[in-house]
Design a protein around this motif. Structure first.
Motif, PDB file in Angstrom:
ATOM      1  N   LEU A 179       0.813  -1.217   0.000  1.00 30.02           N
ATOM      2  CA  LEU A 179       0.000   0.000   0.000  1.00 30.02           C
ATOM      3  C   LEU A 179       0.846   1.266   0.000  1.00 30.02           C
ATOM      4  N   GLY A 180       1.882   1.307   0.810  1.00 33.43           N
ATOM      5  CA  GLY A 180       2.707   2.502   0.895  1.00 33.43           C
ATOM      6  C   GLY A 180       2.571   3.159   2.243  1.00 33.43           C
ATOM      7  N   HIS A 181       2.110   4.405   2.247  1.00 36.12           N
ATOM      8  CA  HIS A 181       2.033   5.179   3.487  1.00 36.12           C
ATOM      9  C   HIS A 181       0.603   5.676   3.690  1.00 36.12           C
ATOM     10  N   ILE A 182       0.214   5.811   4.958  1.00 35.22           N
ATOM     11  CA  ILE A 182      -1.126   6.281   5.319  1.00 35.22           C
ATOM     12  C   ILE A 182      -0.990   7.489   6.232  1.00 35.22           C
ATOM     13  N   MET A 183      -1.791   8.514   5.978  1.00 35.12           N
ATOM     14  CA  MET A 183      -1.792   9.726   6.801  1.00 35.12           C
ATOM     15  C   MET A 183      -3.230  10.041   7.201  1.00 35.12           C
ATOM     16  N   ILE A 184      -3.450  10.320   8.485  1.00 36.37           N
ATOM     17  CA  ILE A 184      -4.785  10.620   9.000  1.00 36.37           C
ATOM     18  C   ILE A 184      -4.707  11.883   9.839  1.00 36.37           C
ATOM     19  N   GLY A 185      -5.570  12.868   9.539  1.00 36.89           N
ATOM     20  CA  GLY A 185      -5.572  14.093  10.318  1.00 36.89           C
ATOM     21  C   GLY A 185      -5.951  15.300   9.483  1.00 36.89           C
ATOM     22  N   HIS A 186      -5.356  16.440   9.814  1.00 39.86           N
ATOM     23  CA  HIS A 186      -5.679  17.722   9.176  1.00 39.86           C
ATOM     24  C   HIS A 186      -4.455  18.186   8.389  1.00 39.86           C
ATOM     25  N   PHE A 187      -4.575  18.256   7.043  1.00 34.84           N
ATOM     26  CA  PHE A 187      -3.431  18.586   6.187  1.00 34.84           C
ATOM     27  C   PHE A 187      -3.947  18.973   4.803  1.00 34.84           C
ATOM     28  N   TRP A 188      -2.996  19.395   3.934  1.00 34.41           N
ATOM     29  CA  TRP A 188      -3.363  19.805   2.581  1.00 34.41           C
ATOM     30  C   TRP A 188      -3.944  18.629   1.789  1.00 34.41           C
ATOM     31  N   GLU A 189      -5.015  18.902   1.051  1.00 34.04           N
ATOM     32  CA  GLU A 189      -5.457  17.924   0.060  1.00 34.04           C
ATOM     33  C   GLU A 189      -4.476  17.963  -1.116  1.00 34.04           C
ATOM     34  N   PRO A 190      -4.160  16.818  -1.724  1.00 34.49           N
ATOM     35  CA  PRO A 190      -3.091  16.764  -2.745  1.00 34.49           C
ATOM     36  C   PRO A 190      -3.527  17.342  -4.092  1.00 34.49           C
ATOM     37  N   PHE A 191      -3.310  18.643  -4.255  1.00 31.02           N
ATOM     38  CA  PHE A 191      -3.708  19.319  -5.485  1.00 31.02           C
ATOM     39  C   PHE A 191      -2.776  20.509  -5.707  1.00 31.02           C
ATOM     40  N   SER A 192      -2.161  20.604  -6.897  1.00 35.02           N
ATOM     41  CA  SER A 192      -1.324  21.729  -7.319  1.00 35.02           C
ATOM     42  C   SER A 192       0.107  21.610  -6.794  1.00 35.02           C
ATOM     43  N   GLY A 286       2.612  16.670 -13.951  1.00 32.46           N
ATOM     44  CA  GLY A 286       1.651  16.230 -12.948  1.00 32.46           C
ATOM     45  C   GLY A 286       0.215  16.507 -13.339  1.00 32.46           C
ATOM     46  N   LEU A 287      -0.692  15.758 -12.695  1.00 34.31           N
ATOM     47  CA  LEU A 287      -2.132  15.901 -12.929  1.00 34.31           C
ATOM     48  C   LEU A 287      -2.845  15.706 -11.601  1.00 34.31           C
ATOM     49  N   ALA A 288      -3.829  16.562 -11.319  1.00 35.07           N
ATOM     50  CA  ALA A 288      -4.605  16.446 -10.082  1.00 35.07           C
ATOM     51  C   ALA A 288      -6.088  16.620 -10.390  1.00 35.07           C
ATOM     52  N   LEU A 333     -12.670  19.723  -9.948  1.00 35.07           N
ATOM     53  CA  LEU A 333     -11.442  20.476 -10.177  1.00 35.07           C
ATOM     54  C   LEU A 333     -10.469  19.628 -10.979  1.00 35.07           C
ATOM     55  N   LEU A 334      -9.834  20.249 -11.953  1.00 38.75           N
ATOM     56  CA  LEU A 334      -8.804  19.579 -12.749  1.00 38.75           C
ATOM     57  C   LEU A 334      -7.601  20.502 -12.831  1.00 38.75           C
ATOM     58  N   GLY A 335      -6.422  19.976 -12.534  1.00 40.10           N
ATOM     59  CA  GLY A 335      -5.208  20.785 -12.578  1.00 40.10           C
ATOM     60  C   GLY A 335      -4.077  20.060 -13.276  1.00 40.10           C
ATOM     61  N   THR A 336      -3.346  20.779 -14.102  1.00 45.93           N
ATOM     62  CA  THR A 336      -2.162  20.224 -14.761  1.00 45.93           C
ATOM     63  C   THR A 336      -0.939  21.015 -14.307  1.00 45.93           C
ATOM     64  N   GLU A 337       0.212  20.354 -14.258  1.00 44.64           N
ATOM     65  CA  GLU A 337       1.425  21.012 -13.778  1.00 44.64           C
ATOM     66  C   GLU A 337       2.644  20.521 -14.542  1.00 44.64           C
ATOM     67  N   ALA A 338       3.597  21.418 -14.734  1.00 44.16           N
ATOM     68  CA  ALA A 338       4.842  21.078 -15.423  1.00 44.16           C
ATOM     69  C   ALA A 338       5.950  21.960 -14.874  1.00 44.16           C
ATOM     70  N   ALA A 339       7.149  21.385 -14.760  1.00 39.88           N
ATOM     71  CA  ALA A 339       8.304  22.149 -14.290  1.00 39.88           C
ATOM     72  C   ALA A 339       9.560  21.589 -14.935  1.00 39.88           C
TER      73      ALA A 339
END
Length: 500
Positions: A179-192, A286-288, A333-339
């Motif tokens: 599975l990987g890693h699990i995080m539970i609590g108050h934090f940023w939603e993974p976007f951008s 990236g894509l979110a 919401l749809l977001g694209t990212e490039a760097a």
């Protein structure tokens, strides 16, 4: 006649010889420049290798000492050391605790043309709009650590406004099989990309509209995340409830921030199709996506230029141009990212769209054409004048801190230049669509960063913005109706930042 011919032959011979020598000298100059550039790159790489060797040698000596002292140390005895943070750690590394925090003090000088100022001061009653000022943008303190190596925790609180709010408060489990890693609590939603990059590492003082207007905020939820293909791909997926600044979805007995049974789903995936020289050269893509359930079927979009001490410029409100309440069933919401990082040069861009499914509630003759779409995007470039590069965190798909080649001050080597970075950004947000008149704002930001060391930075930003928004108001001084359509705004900002 023969002498004339001989003269012509000799003349053309010397002309040809002159141009050949000249062309040859130009080739030599270009070769010398290429060799000089290559020599500079090799010198920087050599300095980085020397620094890494010093750190590895130091770490090796520490480990050797720990090994020698381990028979005399209890398993729960903590050693204390500094490595970007004040850290406490047991010899077997099962327990670790870091003290973290940041202080950011901002200064702002701003102005707008007269019609612009009148529209906001007299039209909206914002008497203090466009005033100069100073503030502590962030004063955060917290802890971060691990228990029995695999159980992680983080708690960080904001004391900026004289009270205490949650920032990131969570616990988690690392390295769960399959599975990987699990995080539970108050934090940023993974976007951008810009939103997920910590504010102590972003290039400019403030994030762009993609992050500030569209990207979800910190909320309470559960997130799963991991990397694939030798950390070349990062993915994260989470389910969240809209919450307040204390991580609660209830503001009291008869008040809440989320509707019963409604949850938000957000996911992000990033990849590194090109990665060389330990991240000195890379391409990030990236894509979110996010599916959201607006509280009480309403959502208000608003934003300002990338200046925290100014007023809101664009605002959809909760009604359309006909004065009817606007309700949304779902928001996507749809977001694209490039760097791109190529040594000291970096280019980064994002584009995002908020697709709002409007319901027929409160509106007659409703059709699907009444759905509302808002967009935003930005692009920026930065360049390190002293040769450093932006450091990339493969485990999170974001950028990290900067390590100057020479600190401003080092006890062994004395004074140095630190790291210097120049940057420019263009950003745009459009909140006009399907009868919603929130306005359109575009802005240009010029930035200069001075990194005194890994933990200290001085930032200078200049912002110029152009607003297109129809505002009709009654001038209280003359009791006449006035109209505002567009105006220009300017701001100069300074930040001193320290973090650990």
């Amino acid at each position: 006649m023969r002498g004339y011919k001989l003269f012509c032959i000799i003349f053309f011979f010397f002309i040809s010889l002159f141009y050949s020598v000249n062309a040859y000298s130009e080739d030599i100059e270009e070769s010398i420049k290429e060799l000089q550039n290559r020599l500079m790159e090799l010198e920087m790489k050599l300095n980085q290798m020397k620094q890494q060797q010093k750190e590895q040698a130091l770490e090796s000596r520490v480990l050797k000492m720990e090994k020698e002292l381990s028979p005399f140390m209890k398993p729960n005895t903590f050693r204390v050391y500094w490595k970007d943070h004040l850290t406490f750690e047991t010899p077997n590394k099962e327990f670790k605790l870091k003290i973290v925090g940041r202080i950011q003090n901002d200064w702002t000088w701003q102005s707008a043309n007269q019609s612009f100022e009148d529209a906001f001061r007299k039209g909206f009653g914002d008497e203090k709009a466009f005033e100069d000022g100073t503030e502590f943008r962030r004063t955060w303190f917290g802890i971060d650590g691990a228990i029995y190596e695999k159980i992680i925790f983080h708690g960080e609180w904001d004391f900026t406004d004289g009270d205490t709010d949650f920032i990131d408060v969570y616990m988690g489990i690392k390295d769960v099989p399959y599975l990987g890693h699990i995080m539970i609590g108050h934090f940023w939603e993974p976007f951008s990309l810009e939103d997920m990059t910590p504010n102590i590492y972003i290039t400019f003082m403030e994030r762009s509209h993609v992050a500030t207007a569209f990207a979800p905020d910190r909320n309470t939820g559960i997130k799963f995340y991991n990397t694939l293909l030798n950390d070349r791909i990062h993915w994260s997926f989470g389910v969240f409830r809209n919450t307040n600044s204390f991580g609660d979805s209830s503001n009291g007995k008869n008040s809440s921030t989320s509707d019963d049974g409604e949850y938000d789903i957000t996911a992000r995936i990033t990849g590194l199709p090109w990665y060389e020289e330990d991240g000195r050269k890379l391409l990030h893509l990236g894509l979110a996506v996010s599916r959201r359930s607006p509280h009480e079927d309403q959502k208000r979009y608003s934003d300002r230029p990338p200046v925290h001490q100014t007023t809101t410029f664009v605002d959809t409100g909760t009604k359309d141009k006909n004065g009817l309440d606007v309700f949304y069933d779902k928001i996507y919401l749809l977001g694209t990212e490039a760097a791109l990082v190529y040594g000291p040069l970096s280019i980064q861009s994002e584009w995002a769209i908020a697709m709002n499914d409007r319901t027929g509630k409160g509106k007659v003759n409703f059709t699907s054409d009444d759905d509302v779409d808002f967009t935003s995007w930005y692009i920026y470039a930065s360049y390190f004048l002293t040769g450093e590069h932006r450091e990339y965190n493969k485990s999170t798909g974001t950028f990290g801190g900067i390590t100057p080649r020479d600190n401003f001050y080092d006890k062994k080597t004395g004074y140095g230049l630190g790291a210097w970075e120049a940057a420019i950004r263009y950003a745009d947000i459009d909140l006009d669509d399907s009868g919603i008149k929130g306005g359109e704002l575009d802005d240009i930001t010029l930035g200069l960063n001075w990194y005194l060391n890994k933990n200290t930075r001085l930032m200078l930003n200049y912002v110029t913005a152009d607003l297109d928004r129809k505002i009709t108001y009654i001038d209280p001084d003359r009791a006449v109706q006035r109209r505002f359509k567009n105006g220009d705004y300017h701001a100069f900002m300074m930040r001193f930042q320290l973090f650990w």
